[in-house]
Design a protein around this motif. Structure first.
Motif, short mmCIF file in Angstrom:
data_model
loop_
_atom_site.label_atom_id
_atom_site.label_comp_id
_atom_site.label_asym_id
_atom_site.label_seq_id
_atom_site.Cartn_x
_atom_site.Cartn_y
_atom_site.Cartn_z
N ASP A 1 -81.50 24.97 13.14
CA ASP A 1 -81.58 25.27 11.74
C ASP A 1 -80.34 24.43 10.97
O ASP A 1 -79.95 24.68 9.60
N GLY A 2 -79.54 23.66 11.56
CA GLY A 2 -78.59 22.79 11.10
C GLY A 2 -77.14 23.38 11.04
O GLY A 2 -76.17 22.54 10.76
N SER A 3 -77.06 24.61 11.59
CA SER A 3 -75.67 25.05 11.83
C SER A 3 -75.10 24.31 12.94
O SER A 3 -75.70 23.68 13.90
N ILE A 4 -73.51 24.24 13.21
CA ILE A 4 -73.02 23.25 13.89
C ILE A 4 -72.40 24.29 15.22
O ILE A 4 -72.11 25.46 14.84
N ILE A 5 -72.60 23.83 16.16
CA ILE A 5 -72.10 24.57 17.58
C ILE A 5 -70.63 24.19 18.02
O ILE A 5 -70.60 23.04 18.18
N ILE A 6 -69.97 25.06 17.96
CA ILE A 6 -68.45 24.89 18.35
C ILE A 6 -68.21 25.61 19.49
O ILE A 6 -68.42 26.97 19.66
N GLY B 1 -62.08 24.41 17.11
CA GLY B 1 -62.65 24.17 18.44
C GLY B 1 -63.35 22.77 18.63
O GLY B 1 -63.23 22.14 17.43
N ARG B 2 -64.19 22.63 19.43
CA ARG B 2 -64.76 21.34 19.69
C ARG B 2 -66.45 21.40 19.31
O ARG B 2 -67.10 22.36 19.62
N VAL B 3 -66.45 20.24 18.65
CA VAL B 3 -68.21 20.13 18.42
C VAL B 3 -68.79 20.01 19.45
O VAL B 3 -68.66 18.72 20.07
N ILE B 4 -69.82 20.64 19.97
CA ILE B 4 -70.55 20.26 21.04
C ILE B 4 -72.20 20.08 20.74
O ILE B 4 -72.86 19.55 21.38
N GLY B 5 -72.52 20.24 19.29
CA GLY B 5 -74.09 20.11 18.82
C GLY B 5 -74.39 20.79 17.84
O GLY B 5 -73.46 21.34 17.12
N LEU B 6 -75.58 20.45 17.36
CA LEU B 6 -76.18 21.37 16.48
C LEU B 6 -77.42 22.12 16.79
O LEU B 6 -78.00 21.97 17.82
N ASN B 7 -77.81 23.08 15.73
CA ASN B 7 -78.91 24.00 15.96
C ASN B 7 -80.07 23.35 14.95
O ASN B 7 -79.88 22.66 14.33
N LEU C 1 -69.01 13.97 14.19
CA LEU C 1 -68.04 15.03 14.76
C LEU C 1 -68.29 15.33 16.11
O LEU C 1 -67.45 16.01 16.80
N GLN C 2 -69.36 14.85 16.70
CA GLN C 2 -69.69 15.21 18.32
C GLN C 2 -68.51 14.90 19.16
O GLN C 2 -68.03 14.07 19.13
N ASP C 3 -68.18 15.89 19.82
CA ASP C 3 -67.28 16.14 20.79
C ASP C 3 -65.91 15.80 20.24
O ASP C 3 -64.68 16.13 21.20
N LYS C 4 -65.48 16.15 19.09
CA LYS C 4 -64.27 16.26 18.44
C LYS C 4 -63.85 17.55 18.06
O LYS C 4 -64.57 18.37 17.99
N ILE D 1 -69.73 29.24 19.51
CA ILE D 1 -70.37 29.92 18.10
C ILE D 1 -70.96 28.92 17.31
O ILE D 1 -70.74 27.83 17.62
N SER D 2 -71.86 29.37 16.43
CA SER D 2 -72.52 28.46 15.68
C SER D 2 -71.97 28.72 14.11
O SER D 2 -71.73 29.85 13.72
N VAL D 3 -71.91 27.78 13.47
CA VAL D 3 -71.23 27.80 11.98
C VAL D 3 -72.26 27.36 11.01
O VAL D 3 -72.66 26.14 11.16
N ALA D 4 -72.69 28.18 10.00
CA ALA D 4 -73.79 27.42 9.22
C ALA D 4 -73.51 26.54 8.10
O ALA D 4 -74.03 25.83 7.59
N SER D 5 -71.92 26.88 7.56
CA SER D 5 -71.50 25.88 6.45
C SER D 5 -70.05 25.94 6.51
O SER D 5 -69.37 26.65 7.05
N GLY D 6 -69.57 24.89 6.05
CA GLY D 6 -68.08 24.91 5.95
C GLY D 6 -67.33 23.66 5.70
O GLY D 6 -68.25 22.60 5.55
N GLU D 7 -66.30 23.55 5.46
CA GLU D 7 -65.39 22.17 5.13
C GLU D 7 -64.84 21.60 6.39
O GLU D 7 -64.10 22.56 7.06
#
Ligand code: BTN
Length: 333
Positions: A307-312, A299-305, A283-286, A319-325
Motif C-alpha cells: 500500500d506504499g507505507s514504509i516498514i521501520i 528506526g531503520r528502514v527495511i522496506g515498503l508494503n 532510504l533502504q537500510d538507513k 512498524i509500518s508508517v503511512a505518511s510523514g516527513e
C-alpha cells in the motif's frame, strides 16, 4: 482553415517524415489553400520556435527540430498513452496547476479522468506541508493529473510512491543508475532533490471524487539558478546531465510510464513494483526519523508494503508508517 489550424496540420505533416522535403506547392494542394498561406503558416511555426528549412529558391520545406515548449500540440504530438494526457490544458503562467486541476475536476462539467494541466511557470506553486514550489518560467515541468479511481480512499496515498516510481524510471533513462526515490514522494539525483509530488484527494466516506497528482520536475534550471533556501538541496536534470532536455518529450515519456504504473496499481497496488521500488530507494537500510502527524518515529528502514507505507525496524518491534516527513539520522550507521 484558420492560420493556427493550418500551421498545426502542416507541422504534423512535415514532422511525420523529417528527412523528407516538401514542396510548398504540393502542400498547398494537399491542404486546399494558396501557396502564400503555406508560407504564412511556416512563418507562424517559426514564430513559435520551430526550426524549419524553407529554401526560397525552390520553395522546399523540411522539419528540423521543435522548440522546448510545453504547448498542447507539442504534448499531443506522438503521445503514446491511451487515456492519461489525452485531454490537455497547457498554460503559460498560472498560480498553481493543482488549483486549476481541482477546479476543473469539481466543475459542473467535470474534466475527464486522465486530464492533464501543465504550465510554463507557476507564480504560487505549492509543495507538501504548506511549502512553496520554486517554478520559474521556461525550465521546469509543472504538471497536474486528474484521476478518478474506482478504488477506495484508503488506497489513495500509495499513488504518490507509484508516481515517484514512474518518474524515477523516466529520468533514469537519461541518467542511468543515478536516480533515487526518497519515500514517500521526492526524486533525488546524486542526493539532491530534482522532483516533488503533491497528491491531493477529494473523497466522501467510501468513494473518491477525484485525485490530483501534482508533479514538479527541475529539468533545465541552469546550475546556480536556485534561490538561497534550496540551493544546497535542489538540483536539475540539466545540472547533472550537462545539457538541456526537451521538456515535452520528457513529459510524454513520463505520462506513458505513469499510465502503465497506474494500471498496475489499480489491479494490485504496489505488489509487482516492490522490487523496483527497493532498487531505487534512497532510504533502504538507513536510520531515519519520521515526523508523522504528532508522532516522531525513529528506526531503520527495511522496506515498503504493497500500500506504499514504509516498514521501520525498531529495537523491539517492526512498524509500518503511512505518511510523514523523513530525515536521515546521520548519528547512526
Ligand atoms: C513537494 O515536493 O513538496 C511537492 C511539490 C509539488 C509541485 C507540483 S508543480 C505542479 C503542481 N502544482 C503545484 O502547485 N504543485 C505541484
Amino acid at each position: 482553415m484558420a492560420l493556427k489550424e493550418l500551421a498545426e496540420n502542416l507541422l504534423f505533416e512535415i514532422r511525420k517524415n523529417d528527412r523528407k522535403t516538401f514542396l510548398e506547392e504540393s502542400l498547398a494542394r494537399q491542404f486546399a489553400v494558396e501557396p502564400e498561406n503555406i508560407a504564412r503558416a511556416v512563418g507562424l511555426l517559426v514564430e513559435w520556435g520551430y526550426k524549419l528549412n524553407l529554401s526560397s529558391k525552390n520553395k522546399k520545406l523540411r522539419f528540423i527540430s521543435p522548440p522546448d515548449i510545453l504547448s498542447d500540440s507539442e504534448i499531443k504530438y506522438n503521445l503514446k498513452t491511451k487515456v492519461i494526457g489525452q485531454t490537455v490544458f497547457a498554460y503559460n503562467s498560472v498560480k498553481s496547476t493543482n488549483d486549476i486541476a481541482a477546479t476543473m475536476a469539481a466543475a459542473k462539467t467535470p474534466a475527464p479522468h486522465g486530464t492533464i494541466i501543465t504550465a510554463n511557470e507557476q507564480t504560487k506553486g505549492r509543495g507538501r506541508l504548506g511549502r512553496s514550489w520554486h517554478s520559474p518560467p521556461g525550465n521546469g515541468i509543472y504538471l497536474s493529473i486528474i484521476l478518478r479511481p474506482k478504488f477506495s480512499p484508503e488506497k489513495a496515498p500509495g499513488i504518490s510512491i507509484m508516481t515517484a516510481l514512474a518518474l524515477t524510471e523516466t529520468i533514469n533513462k537519461l541518467l542511468p543508475g543515478r536516480v533515487q526515490i526518497k519515500w514517500p514522494n521526492d526524486i533525488f539525483i546524486n542526493g539532491k532533490k530534482t522532483s516533488g509530488i503533491l497528491t491531493e484527494l477529494s473523497a466522501e466516506k467510501n468513494k473518491i471524487n477525484h485525485l490530483i497528482v501534482g508533479v514538479g520536475i527541475n529539468v533545465n534550471q541552469p546550475p546556480g539558478s536556485f534561490p538561497d533556501e534550496i540551493k544546497d538541496t535542489a538540483t536539475s536534470i540539466r545540472k547533472v546531465l550537462r545539457k538541456k532536455t526537451n521538456r515535452a518529450k520528457l513529459l510524454k515519456s513520463f505520462l506513458l510510464n505513469f499510465e502503465k504504473e497506474y494500471e498496475l496499481y489499480c489491479k494490485s497496488q504496489l505488489s509487482v513494483s516492490l522490487k523496483r521500488l527497493r532498487k531505487y530507494s534512497y532510504l533502504q537500510d538507513k536510520h531515519v526519523r519520521i515526523i508523522s502527524g504528532n508522532e516522531t518515529i525513529d528506526g531503520r528502514v527495511i522496506g515498503l508494503n504493497e500500500d506504499g507505507s514504509i516498514i521501520i525496524k525498531q529495537k523491539d518491534k517492526t512498524i509500518s508508517v503511512a505518511s510523514g516527513e523523513v530525515t536521515i539520522d546521520i548519528s547512526k550507521k
